[in-house]
Structures are given as structure tokens and as C-alpha cells.
Design a protein around this motif. Structure first.
Motif, PDB file in Angstrom:
ATOM      1  N   MET A  80       0.071  22.357   9.639  1.00 49.50           N
ATOM      2  CA  MET A  80       0.187  23.508  10.529  1.00 49.50           C
ATOM      3  C   MET A  80      -0.306  24.767   9.804  1.00 49.50           C
ATOM      4  N   SER A  81      -1.000  25.624  10.513  1.00 50.91           N
ATOM      5  CA  SER A  81      -1.533  26.840   9.918  1.00 50.91           C
ATOM      6  C   SER A  81      -0.415  27.823   9.593  1.00 50.91           C
ATOM      7  N   ASN A  82      -0.745  28.783   8.740  1.00 48.36           N
ATOM      8  CA  ASN A  82       0.233  29.818   8.392  1.00 48.36           C
ATOM      9  C   ASN A  82       0.643  30.632   9.616  1.00 48.36           C
ATOM     10  N   LEU A  83      -0.300  30.852  10.539  1.00 52.13           N
ATOM     11  CA  LEU A  83       0.028  31.613  11.742  1.00 52.13           C
ATOM     12  C   LEU A  83       1.060  30.880  12.586  1.00 52.13           C
ATOM     13  N   GLY A  84       0.894  29.561  12.720  1.00 54.36           N
ATOM     14  CA  GLY A  84       1.868  28.775  13.468  1.00 54.36           C
ATOM     15  C   GLY A  84       3.228  28.783  12.810  1.00 54.36           C
ATOM     16  N   LYS A  85       3.253  28.667  11.484  1.00 60.29           N
ATOM     17  CA  LYS A  85       4.517  28.710  10.759  1.00 60.29           C
ATOM     18  C   LYS A  85       5.175  30.076  10.898  1.00 60.29           C
ATOM     19  N   TYR A  86       4.346  31.104  10.948  1.00 61.14           N
ATOM     20  CA  TYR A  86       4.874  32.466  11.107  1.00 61.14           C
ATOM     21  C   TYR A  86       5.592  32.624  12.446  1.00 61.14           C
ATOM     22  N   PHE A  87       4.992  32.108  13.512  1.00 62.78           N
ATOM     23  CA  PHE A  87       5.626  32.222  14.832  1.00 62.78           C
ATOM     24  C   PHE A  87       6.889  31.365  14.919  1.00 62.78           C
ATOM     25  N   ILE A  88       6.888  30.215  14.271  1.00 63.90           N
ATOM     26  CA  ILE A  88       8.107  29.401  14.228  1.00 63.90           C
ATOM     27  C   ILE A  88       9.204  30.155  13.478  1.00 63.90           C
ATOM     28  N   PHE A  89       8.822  30.810  12.388  1.00 70.67           N
ATOM     29  CA  PHE A  89       9.774  31.614  11.617  1.00 70.67           C
ATOM     30  C   PHE A  89      10.380  32.727  12.475  1.00 70.67           C
ATOM     31  N   LEU A  90       9.553  33.372  13.300  1.00 69.76           N
ATOM     32  CA  LEU A  90      10.071  34.412  14.189  1.00 69.76           C
ATOM     33  C   LEU A  90      11.096  33.845  15.162  1.00 69.76           C
ATOM     34  N   GLY A  91      10.857  32.625  15.631  1.00 70.57           N
ATOM     35  CA  GLY A  91      11.797  32.016  16.565  1.00 70.57           C
ATOM     36  C   GLY A  91      13.152  31.742  15.946  1.00 70.57           C
ATOM     37  N   SER A 148       6.234  40.416   5.700  1.00 72.16           N
ATOM     38  CA  SER A 148       6.787  40.479   4.346  1.00 72.16           C
ATOM     39  C   SER A 148       7.969  39.531   4.205  1.00 72.16           C
ATOM     40  N   ALA A 149       8.819  39.489   5.235  1.00 69.37           N
ATOM     41  CA  ALA A 149       9.968  38.584   5.193  1.00 69.37           C
ATOM     42  C   ALA A 149       9.508  37.129   5.185  1.00 69.37           C
ATOM     43  N   TYR A 150       8.506  36.816   5.970  1.00 72.92           N
ATOM     44  CA  TYR A 150       7.985  35.442   6.004  1.00 72.92           C
ATOM     45  C   TYR A 150       7.456  35.016   4.635  1.00 72.92           C
ATOM     46  N   ARG A 151       6.709  35.917   3.990  1.00 72.05           N
ATOM     47  CA  ARG A 151       6.149  35.594   2.670  1.00 72.05           C
ATOM     48  C   ARG A 151       7.264  35.388   1.638  1.00 72.05           C
ATOM     49  N   GLY A 152       8.257  36.258   1.646  1.00 73.28           N
ATOM     50  CA  GLY A 152       9.326  36.147   0.667  1.00 73.28           C
ATOM     51  C   GLY A 152      10.265  34.988   0.939  1.00 73.28           C
ATOM     52  N   TYR A 153      10.571  34.755   2.204  1.00 72.87           N
ATOM     53  CA  TYR A 153      11.538  33.716   2.579  1.00 72.87           C
ATOM     54  C   TYR A 153      11.033  32.322   2.236  1.00 72.87           C
ATOM     55  N   ASN A 154       9.724  32.138   2.286  1.00 70.37           N
ATOM     56  CA  ASN A 154       9.150  30.803   2.079  1.00 70.37           C
ATOM     57  C   ASN A 154       8.558  30.611   0.687  1.00 70.37           C
ATOM     58  N   VAL A 155       8.984  31.415  -0.272  1.00 66.44           N
ATOM     59  CA  VAL A 155       8.505  31.264  -1.642  1.00 66.44           C
ATOM     60  C   VAL A 155       8.971  29.932  -2.216  1.00 66.44           C
ATOM     61  N   GLN A 156       8.094  29.293  -2.959  1.00 64.27           N
ATOM     62  CA  GLN A 156       8.444  28.076  -3.676  1.00 64.27           C
ATOM     63  C   GLN A 156       7.966  28.219  -5.121  1.00 64.27           C
TER      64      GLN A 156
END
Length: 243
Positions: A1-12, A201-209
Motif C-alpha cells: 500500500m502506498s504512503n498516501l493510502g496509509k496516511y488516510f487509514i491513519f486519519l481514520g 507530522s504525526a503520521y511520520r512520527g507515529y510510524n517510526v521504526q
């Protein structure tokens, strides 16, 4: 899944299994203090000088003696309200607020604080991110209003002290052909920018590995992506609302 798709899932996930309202009120107030009060100085400093520079440079380029001097103030007013105050302020805040959100959440992720919240049955994305988003949408427009006022004031002070325009001509230019929709347009843009900065910014930080190095990379990526999103949204909103 693309980063854009993951971003929208994160918003949900931000709006599922939320905590009680009282919990969010306390968190939102804390974030308002951090985002709003903590950014006043840098926003005031940058926009005051931007307004001053815009006024002086506009006067320098108006060499035609038949052009009235109050046009200088009109240009400062319109450029400040329509573009400089909302867009430039949000780009500055993408660096300050965006990197702070990404690094804070990234640190919580690598130290397993987010995992601990999940174990306790708390929706960590909603609990940690939603207050930041709400606080950003509330406080950044207030910062932009302050930025616009200080930019115009900075132009007034610089123009009158440099002798390129009189106080009467500056005030006359501010009143010339004023369109109230410009303020509404600036605030609409600012709300969209604030949402993009906080969520990206929250998406980038929340999904750090990884570790500390990855947190730094996520913070840098958050600032870069937020700035690109701001200028892209600026173009789209300008096309939609001003054409």
C-alpha cells in the motif's frame, strides 16, 4: 500500500474508540500552549521583518512618478493577507511545530510508550494525535491573524522611518479597494495548512521504526513533506477560491 493510502487509514484511526471529552480538553489545552504560545516569538519576528522588507522593496521598484505612493501600502496589504501571512507563517510552523510533533511521537514509539497505551486498551493514535490536530487548527489561524497585523505594522514603521511613504498615504493605501473576502480566504487556507502540518507530522512520527536515527529522519521528512503539502494546497485553494 502506498504512503498516501496509509496516511488516510491513519486519519481514520483518530476518530475510533475515543476517550472521554474531559480527557481531550486537558490535552488540547496543553497542546494549545505548546503550539500557540510557544510559536509567538518566531512568527512575530519573521512577519514583522517580512512586512518591512515588502514595503521598502515595493517603494524601490515604483519608479514611475505618476503612480501614487499609497499603492505601496495596498501591495503590502494584499500580499500579506493573501499570501505572506498564511503561507509563510505555516511554512515556518511546519519547521517548528511539525518537527516537534514528529520527534515527540517518534520518541514515544521507539521507547514503547505507544505500545504500552495499546496494551491498556487505549486508542493511542486518537489519544496522542487528535489533541495536536485540534490545537493546531485552533491556534495556527490565531497566529496567522497576528502575523498579518504585525506584517502590515512592520511595513508602516519601515516605510515611514525610511521616508518612502507618509503615514497618511500608508493608511489611505490600506483602505483602497479593500476586499473583505481576502481575510476569509487567508483563514480558510490556514485551517487546511494547519491540518496538513499536524497530521503529516504525526503520521511520520507515529510510524517510526528503529532508533534515534530514524526519529531524526522522520522529523526531517515531516518538515519536508509538510512544506510541499502546504505549497501544493496553496495553489489548489487559490485556483478554487479566487478564480
Amino acid at each position: 500500500m502506498s504512503n498516501l493510502g496509509k496516511y488516510f487509514i491513519f486519519l481514520g484511526t483518530l476518530f475510533r474508540n475515543r476517550e472521554k471529552l474531559g480527557v481531550y480538553l486537558r490535552l488540547i489545552l496543553n497542546e494549545c500552549t505548546s503550539i500557540g504560545v510557544g510559536s509567538i516569538f518566531i512568527v512575530a519576528l519573521v512577519n514583522s521583518f517580512i512586512g518591512a522588507v515588502t514595503c521598502v522593496q515595493t517603494a524601490y521598484n515604483l519608479t514611475n512618478p505618476f503612480v501614487p505612493h499609497n499603492i505601496i501600502a495596498l501591495i503590502v496589504r494584499d500580499s500579506t493577507i493573501l499570501e505572506l501571512a498564511p503561507t509563510l507563517t505555516c511554512i515556518v510552523l511546519a519547521g517548528k511545530v511539525g518537527s516537534n510533533i514528529a520527534s515527540e511521537l517518534g520518541t514515544m514509539r521507539i521507547t514503547e510508550q505507544i505500545d504500552a497505551l495499546e496494551v491498556m486498551g487505549i486508542n493511542s493514535s486518537s489519544y496522542l494525535v487528535l489533541p495536536k490536530v485540534i490545537a493546531s487548527v485552533l491556534m495556527i489561524p490565531l497566529l496567522v491573524i497576528m502575523a498579518g497585523f504585525l506584517s502590515i505594522l512592520g511595513g508602516y514603521i519601515a516605510g515611514t522611518l525610511a521616508g518612502v511613504i507618509s503615514p497618511e498615504e500608508y493608511v489611505s493605501g490600506l483602505r483602497l479597494d479593500y476586499k473583505p473576502f481576502g481575510v476569509a480566504f487567508a483563514l480558510i487556507k490556514t485551517v487546511v495548512f494547519a491540518f496538513l502540518i499536524s497530521t503529516i507530522s504525526a503520521y511520520r512520527g507515529y510510524n517510526v521504526q528503529g532508533g534515534a536515527l530514524e526519529v531524526g529522519s522522520a522529523s526531517t521528512s515531516a518538515v519536508t513533506t509538510s512544506c510541499i503539502a502546504v505549497v501544493a494546497a496553496d495553489f489548489v485553494l487559490t485556483q478554487l477560491l479566487l478564480t
